[in-house]
Design a protein around this motif. Structure first.
Motif, PDB file in Angstrom:
ATOM      1  N   LYS A 155       0.827  -1.196   0.000  1.00  0.00           N
ATOM      2  CA  LYS A 155       0.000   0.000   0.000  1.00  0.00           C
ATOM      3  C   LYS A 155       0.870   1.260   0.000  1.00  0.00           C
ATOM      4  O   LYS A 155       1.927   1.301   0.635  1.00  0.00           O
ATOM      5  CB  LYS A 155      -0.921   0.007   1.220  1.00  0.00           C
ATOM      6  N   LEU A 156       0.385   2.276  -0.713  1.00  0.00           N
ATOM      7  CA  LEU A 156       1.106   3.539  -0.781  1.00  0.00           C
ATOM      8  C   LEU A 156       1.015   4.244   0.569  1.00  0.00           C
ATOM      9  O   LEU A 156      -0.072   4.361   1.147  1.00  0.00           O
ATOM     10  CB  LEU A 156       0.490   4.417  -1.872  1.00  0.00           C
ATOM     11  N   ILE A 157       2.146   4.692   1.104  1.00  0.00           N
ATOM     12  CA  ILE A 157       2.154   5.334   2.414  1.00  0.00           C
ATOM     13  C   ILE A 157       2.850   6.688   2.321  1.00  0.00           C
ATOM     14  O   ILE A 157       3.675   6.926   1.450  1.00  0.00           O
ATOM     15  CB  ILE A 157       2.841   4.452   3.484  1.00  0.00           C
ATOM     16  N   SER A 158       2.500   7.574   3.242  1.00  0.00           N
ATOM     17  CA  SER A 158       3.127   8.892   3.301  1.00  0.00           C
ATOM     18  C   SER A 158       4.485   8.793   3.998  1.00  0.00           C
ATOM     19  O   SER A 158       4.748   7.854   4.759  1.00  0.00           O
ATOM     20  CB  SER A 158       2.223   9.863   4.063  1.00  0.00           C
ATOM     21  N   PHE A 159       5.328   9.766   3.738  1.00  0.00           N
ATOM     22  CA  PHE A 159       6.632   9.794   4.382  1.00  0.00           C
ATOM     23  C   PHE A 159       7.075  11.244   4.533  1.00  0.00           C
ATOM     24  O   PHE A 159       6.581  12.139   3.839  1.00  0.00           O
ATOM     25  CB  PHE A 159       7.672   9.005   3.568  1.00  0.00           C
ATOM     26  N   SER A 160       7.988  11.458   5.445  1.00  0.00           N
ATOM     27  CA  SER A 160       8.542  12.790   5.651  1.00  0.00           C
ATOM     28  C   SER A 160       9.688  13.009   4.677  1.00  0.00           C
ATOM     29  O   SER A 160      10.626  12.198   4.619  1.00  0.00           O
ATOM     30  CB  SER A 160       9.051  12.939   7.090  1.00  0.00           C
ATOM     31  N   ASP A 161       9.608  14.092   3.920  1.00  0.00           N
ATOM     32  CA  ASP A 161      10.661  14.386   2.948  1.00  0.00           C
ATOM     33  C   ASP A 161      11.982  14.646   3.649  1.00  0.00           C
ATOM     34  O   ASP A 161      12.029  15.203   4.746  1.00  0.00           O
ATOM     35  CB  ASP A 161      10.277  15.624   2.127  1.00  0.00           C
ATOM     36  N   ARG A 162      13.044  14.243   3.017  1.00  0.00           N
ATOM     37  CA  ARG A 162      14.392  14.533   3.500  1.00  0.00           C
ATOM     38  C   ARG A 162      15.223  14.929   2.294  1.00  0.00           C
ATOM     39  O   ARG A 162      14.744  14.902   1.161  1.00  0.00           O
ATOM     40  CB  ARG A 162      14.972  13.324   4.226  1.00  0.00           C
ATOM     41  N   ASP A 163      16.450  15.302   2.521  1.00  0.00           N
ATOM     42  CA  ASP A 163      17.279  15.792   1.411  1.00  0.00           C
ATOM     43  C   ASP A 163      17.337  14.795   0.262  1.00  0.00           C
ATOM     44  O   ASP A 163      17.241  15.166  -0.907  1.00  0.00           O
ATOM     45  CB  ASP A 163      18.691  16.097   1.911  1.00  0.00           C
ATOM     46  N   GLU A 164      17.504  13.516   0.600  1.00  0.00           N
ATOM     47  CA  GLU A 164      17.627  12.495  -0.445  1.00  0.00           C
ATOM     48  C   GLU A 164      16.377  12.440  -1.314  1.00  0.00           C
ATOM     49  O   GLU A 164      16.470  12.437  -2.548  1.00  0.00           O
ATOM     50  CB  GLU A 164      17.875  11.123   0.198  1.00  0.00           C
ATOM     51  N   THR A 165      15.193  12.402  -0.694  1.00  0.00           N
ATOM     52  CA  THR A 165      13.963  12.285  -1.482  1.00  0.00           C
ATOM     53  C   THR A 165      13.665  13.580  -2.231  1.00  0.00           C
ATOM     54  O   THR A 165      13.127  13.545  -3.336  1.00  0.00           O
ATOM     55  CB  THR A 165      12.781  11.904  -0.583  1.00  0.00           C
ATOM     56  N   LYS A 166      14.024  14.714  -1.646  1.00  0.00           N
ATOM     57  CA  LYS A 166      13.824  15.988  -2.340  1.00  0.00           C
ATOM     58  C   LYS A 166      14.672  16.050  -3.607  1.00  0.00           C
ATOM     59  O   LYS A 166      14.218  16.512  -4.652  1.00  0.00           O
ATOM     60  CB  LYS A 166      14.169  17.154  -1.411  1.00  0.00           C
ATOM     61  N   GLN A 167      15.908  15.576  -3.498  1.00  0.00           N
ATOM     62  CA  GLN A 167      16.795  15.593  -4.667  1.00  0.00           C
ATOM     63  C   GLN A 167      16.329  14.607  -5.736  1.00  0.00           C
ATOM     64  O   GLN A 167      16.372  14.903  -6.933  1.00  0.00           O
ATOM     65  CB  GLN A 167      18.228  15.281  -4.225  1.00  0.00           C
ATOM     66  N   MET A 168      15.872  13.418  -5.298  1.00  0.00           N
ATOM     67  CA  MET A 168      15.297  12.454  -6.247  1.00  0.00           C
ATOM     68  C   MET A 168      14.123  13.076  -6.991  1.00  0.00           C
ATOM     69  O   MET A 168      14.001  12.955  -8.213  1.00  0.00           O
ATOM     70  CB  MET A 168      14.784  11.213  -5.505  1.00  0.00           C
ATOM     71  N   HIS A 169      13.256  13.718  -6.226  1.00  0.00           N
ATOM     72  CA  HIS A 169      12.062  14.331  -6.808  1.00  0.00           C
ATOM     73  C   HIS A 169      12.445  15.405  -7.817  1.00  0.00           C
ATOM     74  O   HIS A 169      11.885  15.465  -8.920  1.00  0.00           O
ATOM     75  CB  HIS A 169      11.199  14.923  -5.694  1.00  0.00           C
ATOM     76  N   ALA A 170      13.395  16.242  -7.463  1.00  0.00           N
ATOM     77  CA  ALA A 170      13.798  17.326  -8.362  1.00  0.00           C
ATOM     78  C   ALA A 170      14.369  16.776  -9.664  1.00  0.00           C
ATOM     79  O   ALA A 170      14.057  17.275 -10.757  1.00  0.00           O
ATOM     80  CB  ALA A 170      14.820  18.224  -7.657  1.00  0.00           C
ATOM     81  N   ARG A 171      15.201  15.735  -9.558  1.00  0.00           N
ATOM     82  CA  ARG A 171      15.796  15.160 -10.768  1.00  0.00           C
ATOM     83  C   ARG A 171      14.736  14.518 -11.657  1.00  0.00           C
ATOM     84  O   ARG A 171      14.728  14.706 -12.884  1.00  0.00           O
ATOM     85  CB  ARG A 171      16.870  14.131 -10.391  1.00  0.00           C
ATOM     86  N   LEU A 172      13.832  13.764 -11.036  1.00  0.00           N
ATOM     87  CA  LEU A 172      12.824  13.066 -11.833  1.00  0.00           C
ATOM     88  C   LEU A 172      11.798  14.029 -12.414  1.00  0.00           C
ATOM     89  O   LEU A 172      11.330  13.834 -13.544  1.00  0.00           O
ATOM     90  CB  LEU A 172      12.133  11.996 -10.974  1.00  0.00           C
ATOM     91  N   LYS A 173      11.462  15.062 -11.679  1.00  0.00           N
ATOM     92  CA  LYS A 173      10.538  16.072 -12.216  1.00  0.00           C
ATOM     93  C   LYS A 173      11.133  16.731 -13.452  1.00  0.00           C
ATOM     94  O   LYS A 173      10.450  16.923 -14.471  1.00  0.00           O
ATOM     95  CB  LYS A 173      10.237  17.131 -11.151  1.00  0.00           C
ATOM     96  N   LYS A 174      12.405  17.039 -13.392  1.00  0.00           N
ATOM     97  CA  LYS A 174      13.078  17.655 -14.541  1.00  0.00           C
ATOM     98  C   LYS A 174      13.104  16.687 -15.724  1.00  0.00           C
ATOM     99  O   LYS A 174      12.894  17.078 -16.881  1.00  0.00           O
ATOM    100  CB  LYS A 174      14.497  18.057 -14.142  1.00  0.00           C
ATOM    101  N   TYR A 175      13.349  15.408 -15.432  1.00  0.00           N
ATOM    102  CA  TYR A 175      13.363  14.409 -16.499  1.00  0.00           C
ATOM    103  C   TYR A 175      11.979  14.284 -17.143  1.00  0.00           C
ATOM    104  O   TYR A 175      11.857  14.242 -18.375  1.00  0.00           O
ATOM    105  CB  TYR A 175      13.806  13.056 -15.943  1.00  0.00           C
TER     106      TYR A 175
END
Length: 514
Positions: free
Chosen positions: A193-213
């Motif tokens: 099941k999809l669960i919420s999580f607290s963002d951290r530097d690692e996930t923020k950077q992943m998100h930024a890279r994938l959003k740009k892609y």
């Protein structure tokens, strides 16, 4: 296991309800008309909260019905009508509720004339009384509902826009919809099941890279260079094919709305999983991948050889030699079974399900097969049944990200399919170098890289390739001739629709077609 071809009567010939999909504002009159009908005789008619919930649910349901109809007039939308089926959370960006969805579906089905055809879901039992299948409720638009949409689209006629039943995979149809942002970094619990999580530097950077892609992908067009009828057969899941090892083995694809990638992490941990999903090119039958085009150029595909097994050997300080999925005395026709078994051994925790006896080599028991695999791979056998595969996926997905990002920095699109990559033919050598570099950086040793047969090698004549090599006639001319026949009308239409409004700057940057 083999996947049977779908038919319009098959419950699987349906697409799940997308909670991120809505209608553009030009359809506001259709939405409001149905909302008014729902509330006209309802005890909820004066409740503003109920009106807002109904409007939201109507927008989502109608958008899904319209998109399904565009793709195939007999395609259903599968959805749950059970209470609490749509909990708030990252997978429900509009926070639509079960009551609103039920209210809309019931009204559309009970209208006279009916605006949807409804097939109830539930459990289906065999002759022995046992449950043999479970299906969601399925709905599809009737001609009466489509007439309402077409009434709106008549206003577009002067702009040359298609009515909804024409060219359902064309970019022109995207104007009819809006989308809400679904999470592109997803964390799942141990039960999936999809669960919420607290963002951290690692996930923020992943998100930024994938959003740009994803933004980079959205600027370009990915298609299938197939005759129109065969194209429909593939995108509608009407071919038999081995199931791919993907998060979702959805046989029905959507060129318009399956273009954004997301990463999935498992077991509530960011060191488990992380692979990229969401691109339609990832779950078409593998034999059709060579027909994929990026900006109307057929792709080449390179993949890592025996990647997860090679990674385990590297972790143990050894190099994998030969084919990990070949066993002495076993015919090559059983390679897929050996591969499936070996990957199950490293991905599963504990016991794995035995294949049917007819799937095994003659005279081999399930124990014989497992023992032979363990003997061949004794150097990594300590990892069998450990579930280490999820941790390996984190590493191989990071390697994939390195490859994708390195090419995007050069303004070149590379599409991932887990351990393989698709890109332009002229990038073959650079792609191979990038893959090897990314792998060595994490695993400390080289790995084999294979090239799958390409469109150019299997579909074009040797003369065309020779003329290109000699500088007499470029392959692009041969491809232009290939796609100019009457069998590719819809392909050319999709190209023309995508290019509407594209500037010379766009064409200079991306356009590689004729």
């Amino acid at each position: 296991m083999a996947r049977a071809a779908l038919s319009s009567d098959d419950p699987r010939f349906s697409v799940g309800l997308r909670l991120d999909l809505g209608l553009s504002t030009e359809f506001a009159s259709v939405v409001q008309g149905i909302v008014a009908g729902i509330h006209e005789t309802s005890s909820l008619r004066n409740r503003r909260d109920a009106l807002a919930a109904t409007t939201l649910a109507t927008d989502i349901v109608l958008a899904n019905l319209l998109r399904a109809f565009q793709r195939n007039k007999t395609l259903y939308v599968a959805l749950s009508l059970s209470s609490n089926s749509y909990p708030r959370g990252p997978g429900n960006p509009a926070s639509v509720g079960s009551r609103g969805i039920r209210r809309v579906v019931e009204y559309l089905a009970s209208s006279r004339p009916a605006l949807i055809r409804l097939r109830p879901g539930g459990q289906f039992r065999g002759s022995g009384g046992g449950v043999i299948a479970r299906h969601f409720t399925r709905i599809r638009a009737t001609d009466q509902l489509i007439a309402k949409f077409n009434g709106v689209l008549t206003a577009r006629a002067s702009e040359g826009a298609p009515r909804v039943e024409v060219h359902g995979q064309s970019a022109a149809n995207s104007r009819s919809f809006t989308t809400k942002e679904l999470p592109i970094i997803r964390l799942k619990s141990t039960d999936g099941k999809l669960i919420s999580f607290s963002d951290r530097d690692e996930t923020k950077q992943m998100h930024a890279r994938l959003k740009k892609y994803n933004e980079f992908v959205s600027l370009q067009w990915i298609d299938l260079l197939l005759p129109d009828e065969e194209f429909k057969t593939v995108v509608e899941g009407r071919v038999e094919e081995e199931r791919e090892l993907t998060e979702k083995t959805d046989p029905i694809v959507d060129l318009l709305f399956q273009r954004k990638l997301y990463r999935v992490f498992n077991n509530g941990r960011f060191d488990h999983g992380g692979r990229f999903y969401g691109g339609w090119w990832q779950h078409i039958p593998s034999k059709y991948r060579k027909f994929i085009t990026i900006n109307w150029t057929p792709i080449i595909e390179l993949d890592f050889s025996n990647m997860q097994i090679a990674m385990l050997y590297a972790m143990e300080g050894h190099a994998l030699e030969g084919d990990a999925y070949a066993l002495d005395g076993v015919s090559a026709e059983y390679r897929k079974l050996i591969k499936r078994t070996l990957l199950a051994l490293i991905n599963a925790e504990g016991r794995i399900k035995a294949p049917a006896s007819r799937e095994r080599p003659p005279g081999w028991t399930w124990a014989d097969l497992k023992d032979a695999i363990k003997e061949k791979h004794s150097r990594i056998a300590s990892h069998f049944g450990s579930g280490i595969g999820r941790r390996l996926q984190r590493v191989d997905s990071d390697i994939a990200e390195d490859v994708m990002m390195s090419f995007m920095a050069r303004d070149v699109l590379v599409l991932p399919v887990h351990d393989s990559f698709l890109t332009f033919p002229g990038q073959r050598d650079d792609l191979k170098t990038a893959m090897q570099t990314a792998y060595v950086a994490r695993m400390g040793q080289n790995i084999g890289i294979d090239a799958d047969p390409s469109f150019f090698e299997t579909e074009l004549s040797p003369d065309a390739i020779e003329l290109d090599n000699e500088g007499v006639r470029p392959l692009s001319d041969a491809i232009d001739g290939y796609e100019s026949s009457s069998d590719y009308v819809a392909y050319r239409k999709r190209r023309a629709d995508f290019l509407v409004g594209k500037s010379d700057a766009w064409k200079f940057r991306f356009y590689t077609g004729g």
